[in-house]
Each structure stands twice: as structure tokens, then as C-alpha cells.
Design a protein around this motif. Structure first.
Motif, PDB file in Angstrom:
ATOM      1  N   LYS A  72       0.851  -1.198   0.000  1.00 25.41           N
ATOM      2  CA  LYS A  72       0.000   0.000   0.000  1.00 25.41           C
ATOM      3  C   LYS A  72       0.882   1.242   0.000  1.00 25.41           C
ATOM      4  CE  LYS A  72      -2.307   1.147   3.775  1.00 25.41           C
ATOM      5  NZ  LYS A  72      -3.303   1.132   4.855  1.00 25.41           N
ATOM      6  N   VAL A  73       0.553   2.200  -0.856  1.00 23.98           N
ATOM      7  CA  VAL A  73       1.228   3.495  -0.876  1.00 23.98           C
ATOM      8  C   VAL A  73       0.202   4.541  -0.467  1.00 23.98           C
ATOM      9  CG1 VAL A  73       2.444   5.209  -2.272  1.00 23.98           C
ATOM     10  CG2 VAL A  73       2.790   2.781  -2.724  1.00 23.98           C
ATOM     11  N   GLU A  74       0.522   5.253   0.602  1.00 22.04           N
ATOM     12  CA  GLU A  74      -0.368   6.297   1.092  1.00 22.04           C
ATOM     13  C   GLU A  74       0.481   7.517   1.418  1.00 22.04           C
ATOM     14  OE1 GLU A  74      -3.937   6.783   4.382  1.00 22.04           O
ATOM     15  OE2 GLU A  74      -2.726   4.978   4.354  1.00 22.04           O
ATOM     16  N   ASN A  75       0.184   8.625   0.739  1.00 26.32           N
ATOM     17  CA  ASN A  75       0.996   9.840   0.841  1.00 26.32           C
ATOM     18  C   ASN A  75       2.441   9.493   0.490  1.00 26.32           C
ATOM     19  OD1 ASN A  75      -1.286  11.363   1.587  1.00 26.32           O
ATOM     20  ND2 ASN A  75      -1.004  10.775   3.721  1.00 26.32           N
ATOM     21  N   ASP A  76       3.363   9.662   1.409  1.00 24.57           N
ATOM     22  CA  ASP A  76       4.765   9.354   1.105  1.00 24.57           C
ATOM     23  C   ASP A  76       5.242   8.098   1.833  1.00 24.57           C
ATOM     24  OD1 ASP A  76       4.742  10.332   3.666  1.00 24.57           O
ATOM     25  OD2 ASP A  76       6.513  11.588   3.428  1.00 24.57           O
ATOM     26  N   THR A  77       4.301   7.198   2.192  1.00 27.23           N
ATOM     27  CA  THR A  77       4.658   5.998   2.944  1.00 27.23           C
ATOM     28  C   THR A  77       4.261   4.744   2.183  1.00 27.23           C
ATOM     29  OG1 THR A  77       4.335   7.197   5.004  1.00 27.23           O
ATOM     30  CG2 THR A  77       4.399   4.811   5.154  1.00 27.23           C
ATOM     31  N   LEU A  78       5.208   3.823   2.068  1.00 30.97           N
ATOM     32  CA  LEU A  78       4.991   2.517   1.461  1.00 30.97           C
ATOM     33  C   LEU A  78       4.884   1.524   2.614  1.00 30.97           C
ATOM     34  CD1 LEU A  78       5.122   0.546  -1.040  1.00 30.97           C
ATOM     35  CD2 LEU A  78       7.547   0.391  -0.530  1.00 30.97           C
ATOM     36  N   THR A  79       3.779   0.771   2.664  1.00 34.43           N
ATOM     37  CA  THR A  79       3.579  -0.202   3.738  1.00 34.43           C
ATOM     38  C   THR A  79       3.421  -1.587   3.140  1.00 34.43           C
ATOM     39  OG1 THR A  79       2.505   1.468   5.108  1.00 34.43           O
ATOM     40  CG2 THR A  79       2.148  -0.831   5.718  1.00 34.43           C
ATOM     41  N   LEU A  80       4.166  -2.536   3.696  1.00 31.16           N
ATOM     42  CA  LEU A  80       4.090  -3.930   3.282  1.00 31.16           C
ATOM     43  C   LEU A  80       3.481  -4.718   4.431  1.00 31.16           C
ATOM     44  CD1 LEU A  80       7.737  -4.288   1.938  1.00 31.16           C
ATOM     45  CD2 LEU A  80       5.701  -3.577   0.684  1.00 31.16           C
ATOM     46  N   LYS A  81       2.565  -5.634   4.094  1.00 29.02           N
ATOM     47  CA  LYS A  81       1.946  -6.460   5.121  1.00 29.02           C
ATOM     48  C   LYS A  81       1.715  -7.847   4.558  1.00 29.02           C
ATOM     49  CE  LYS A  81      -2.002  -6.670   8.260  1.00 29.02           C
ATOM     50  NZ  LYS A  81      -3.228  -6.024   8.704  1.00 29.02           N
ATOM     51  N   SER A  82       1.993  -8.850   5.372  1.00 29.49           N
ATOM     52  CA  SER A  82       1.774 -10.224   4.954  1.00 29.49           C
ATOM     53  C   SER A  82       1.690 -11.107   6.187  1.00 29.49           C
ATOM     54  CB  SER A  82       2.912 -10.698   4.047  1.00 29.49           C
ATOM     55  OG  SER A  82       2.640 -12.002   3.577  1.00 29.49           O
ATOM     56  N   GLU A  83       1.251 -12.331   5.985  1.00 32.49           N
ATOM     57  CA  GLU A  83       1.199 -13.281   7.089  1.00 32.49           C
ATOM     58  C   GLU A  83       1.715 -14.626   6.614  1.00 32.49           C
ATOM     59  OE1 GLU A  83      -1.856 -15.203  10.368  1.00 32.49           O
ATOM     60  OE2 GLU A  83      -2.647 -13.951   8.777  1.00 32.49           O
ATOM     61  N   ARG A  84       2.559 -15.193   7.426  1.00 31.47           N
ATOM     62  CA  ARG A  84       3.049 -16.548   7.166  1.00 31.47           C
ATOM     63  C   ARG A  84       2.419 -17.438   8.220  1.00 31.47           C
ATOM     64  NH1 ARG A  84       9.283 -18.456   6.545  1.00 31.47           N
ATOM     65  NH2 ARG A  84       8.984 -20.549   7.312  1.00 31.47           N
ATOM     66  N   LYS A  85       1.685 -18.429   7.759  1.00 27.53           N
ATOM     67  CA  LYS A  85       0.953 -19.309   8.670  1.00 27.53           C
ATOM     68  C   LYS A  85       1.910 -20.251   9.393  1.00 27.53           C
ATOM     69  CE  LYS A  85      -3.149 -18.023   7.187  1.00 27.53           C
ATOM     70  NZ  LYS A  85      -3.998 -17.168   7.911  1.00 27.53           N
ATOM     71  N   ARG A  86       1.549 -20.565  10.630  1.00 33.65           N
ATOM     72  CA  ARG A  86       2.327 -21.523  11.420  1.00 33.65           C
ATOM     73  C   ARG A  86       2.195 -22.895  10.766  1.00 33.65           C
ATOM     74  NH1 ARG A  86       2.465 -22.353  17.822  1.00 33.65           N
ATOM     75  NH2 ARG A  86       3.602 -24.303  17.806  1.00 33.65           N
ATOM     76  N   PRO A  87       3.302 -23.599  10.588  1.00 36.76           N
ATOM     77  CA  PRO A  87       3.216 -24.918   9.948  1.00 36.76           C
ATOM     78  C   PRO A  87       2.474 -25.899  10.846  1.00 36.76           C
ATOM     79  CG  PRO A  87       5.447 -24.481  10.717  1.00 36.76           C
ATOM     80  CD  PRO A  87       4.662 -23.230  10.942  1.00 36.76           C
ATOM     81  N   GLU A  88       1.726 -26.787  10.217  1.00 35.57           N
ATOM     82  CA  GLU A  88       1.009 -27.798  10.971  1.00 35.57           C
ATOM     83  C   GLU A  88       1.940 -28.977  11.219  1.00 35.57           C
ATOM     84  OE1 GLU A  88      -2.818 -28.932   9.510  1.00 35.57           O
ATOM     85  OE2 GLU A  88      -3.218 -26.910   8.766  1.00 35.57           O
ATOM     86  N   SER A  89       1.924 -29.481  12.445  1.00 34.60           N
ATOM     87  CA  SER A  89       2.739 -30.655  12.741  1.00 34.60           C
ATOM     88  C   SER A  89       1.921 -31.895  12.410  1.00 34.60           C
ATOM     89  CB  SER A  89       3.168 -30.659  14.207  1.00 34.60           C
ATOM     90  OG  SER A  89       2.042 -30.691  15.039  1.00 34.60           O
ATOM     91  N   PRO A  90       2.606 -32.970  12.048  1.00 33.90           N
ATOM     92  CA  PRO A  90       1.855 -34.207  11.779  1.00 33.90           C
ATOM     93  C   PRO A  90       1.034 -34.598  13.001  1.00 33.90           C
ATOM     94  CG  PRO A  90       4.143 -34.422  11.102  1.00 33.90           C
ATOM     95  CD  PRO A  90       4.020 -33.120  11.847  1.00 33.90           C
ATOM     96  N   LYS A  91      -0.139 -35.219  12.771  1.00 28.30           N
ATOM     97  CA  LYS A  91      -1.058 -35.529  13.858  1.00 28.30           C
ATOM     98  C   LYS A  91      -0.463 -36.480  14.897  1.00 28.30           C
ATOM     99  CE  LYS A  91      -5.236 -34.432  11.406  1.00 28.30           C
ATOM    100  NZ  LYS A  91      -5.012 -33.051  11.482  1.00 28.30           N
ATOM    101  N   ASP A  92       0.394 -37.383  14.478  1.00 30.51           N
ATOM    102  CA  ASP A  92       0.962 -38.372  15.398  1.00 30.51           C
ATOM    103  C   ASP A  92       2.193 -37.865  16.133  1.00 30.51           C
ATOM    104  OD1 ASP A  92      -1.000 -40.019  14.472  1.00 30.51           O
ATOM    105  OD2 ASP A  92       0.286 -41.064  13.048  1.00 30.51           O
ATOM    106  N   GLU A  93       2.716 -36.722  15.737  1.00 31.40           N
ATOM    107  CA  GLU A  93       3.960 -36.252  16.325  1.00 31.40           C
ATOM    108  C   GLU A  93       3.783 -34.851  16.901  1.00 31.40           C
ATOM    109  OE1 GLU A  93       7.173 -36.616  13.543  1.00 31.40           O
ATOM    110  OE2 GLU A  93       6.304 -38.405  12.689  1.00 31.40           O
ATOM    111  N   GLY A  94       4.486 -34.574  17.982  1.00 30.36           N
ATOM    112  CA  GLY A  94       4.460 -33.247  18.582  1.00 30.36           C
ATOM    113  C   GLY A  94       5.587 -32.400  18.003  1.00 30.36           C
ATOM    114  N   THR A  95       5.398 -31.099  18.028  1.00 27.43           N
ATOM    115  CA  THR A  95       6.435 -30.188  17.556  1.00 27.43           C
ATOM    116  C   THR A  95       7.535 -30.146  18.597  1.00 27.43           C
ATOM    117  OG1 THR A  95       4.796 -28.891  16.394  1.00 27.43           O
ATOM    118  CG2 THR A  95       6.908 -27.829  16.822  1.00 27.43           C
TER     119      THR A  95
END
Length: 150
Positions: A72-95
Motif C-alpha cells: 500500500k502506498v499512502e501519501n509518502d509511505t509505502l507499507t508492506l503487510k503479509s502473514e506466514r501461517k504456522r506450519p502444521e505438525s503431523p497428527k501423530d507427532e508433537g512439535t
């Protein structure tokens, strides 16, 4: 007089923190940025290059879905935004350990007056977001022809 050997005692007599204390101290600070949802806020690395044509900004965003990246560019500011999802661990194993960052990322940059905000372009390839910030035409260097009389 003999004294008992202390593996954590330094040559000046001070006692260094033991490995267990250091591990707990490190864990305390590692857990501070955790939000209730379990995701973490982070700021990926950015490289900025300037040329005669404009500015190029590259931000490492590996594992981000290109559709979740917002520029997003607003006035003189460029803003970047994103989300990286937490990886899912296999059902049988704990992280056991998570070292990769995940969560919401927001970063802003103040644009110089030489940048034309209406012509900003963004592309995402191989985990790298590249933004092209072209110069305003009136701020580009130009060569002036020297006329010779006679």
C-alpha cells in the motif's frame, strides 16, 4: 590455601551464569513476542538499491502466499503487510522445535520525493518480494546537449 573449583567462576572471581540459567533466560526472551494466537510478529530482511531509474526494494518473504501480501502506498509511505501461517505438525507427532518465523509482518518505508508513487510495481518470485519504485520524470537526470556556434 586451596579453594574449591567452580566451573562458572571467571578469572576475576565473578561467577558466570550457568548453562541452565542461560537457557531459561534465553527461553524467557524468546517467548516474549508470542501473542495469544501463538503467532509471532517479525520483520524480514530488506535490501534497497538506487539507480538513475529509481529504487528497487527486495524483501525476503519465503513461505508467504502471494495472495496474502499487501502493498500500500499512502501519501509518502509505502507499507508492506503479509502473514506466514504456522506450519502444521503431523497428527501423530508433537512439535519439538520451531525456529522459522511465522505470523503477521508489517513494515513501512518513507518514500523520497523523487519516487513516483503512482507507478510502483510489485512482483513475488521464489520467496522474494521485489518492488520497483520509479523516479518522477522531472527528477531523473538528463543530459543537455551543448550547442557549438560556428
Amino acid at each position: 590455601m586451596q579453594s574449591r573449583w567452580n566451573p562458572f567462576e571467571m578469572s576475576n572471581g565473578a561467577v558466570a551464569l550457568g548453562p541452565l540459567v542461560l537457557r531459561e533466560f534465553d527461553q524467557f526472551f524468546r517467548d516474549l513476542p508470542v501473542r495469544p494466537s501463538g503467532s509471532r510478529e517479525f520483520a524480514p530482511a530488506a535490501d534497497i538499491y538506487e539507480t538513475a531509474e529509481g529504487i528497487t526494494l527486495q524483501v525476503d518473504l519465503p513461505g508467504h502466499d502471494a495472495r496474502s501480501i499487501e502493498v500500500k502506498v499512502e501519501n509518502d509511505t509505502l507499507t508492506l503487510k503479509s502473514e506466514r501461517k504456522r506450519p502444521e505438525s503431523p497428527k501423530d507427532e508433537g512439535t519439538r522445535r520451531l525456529e522459522r518465523n511465522f505470523g503477521v509482518f508489517t513494515r513501512s518505508f518513507v518514500l523520497p520525493r523523487t519516487v513516483d508513487p503512482s507507478r510502483v510495481e510489485a512482483r513475488y518470485e521464489n520467496g522474494v518480494l521485489t518492488l520497483s519504485l520509479p523516479r518522477r520524470e522531472e527528477t531523473k537526470p538528463r543530459v543537455i546537449e551543448v550547442k557549438v556556434n560556428g
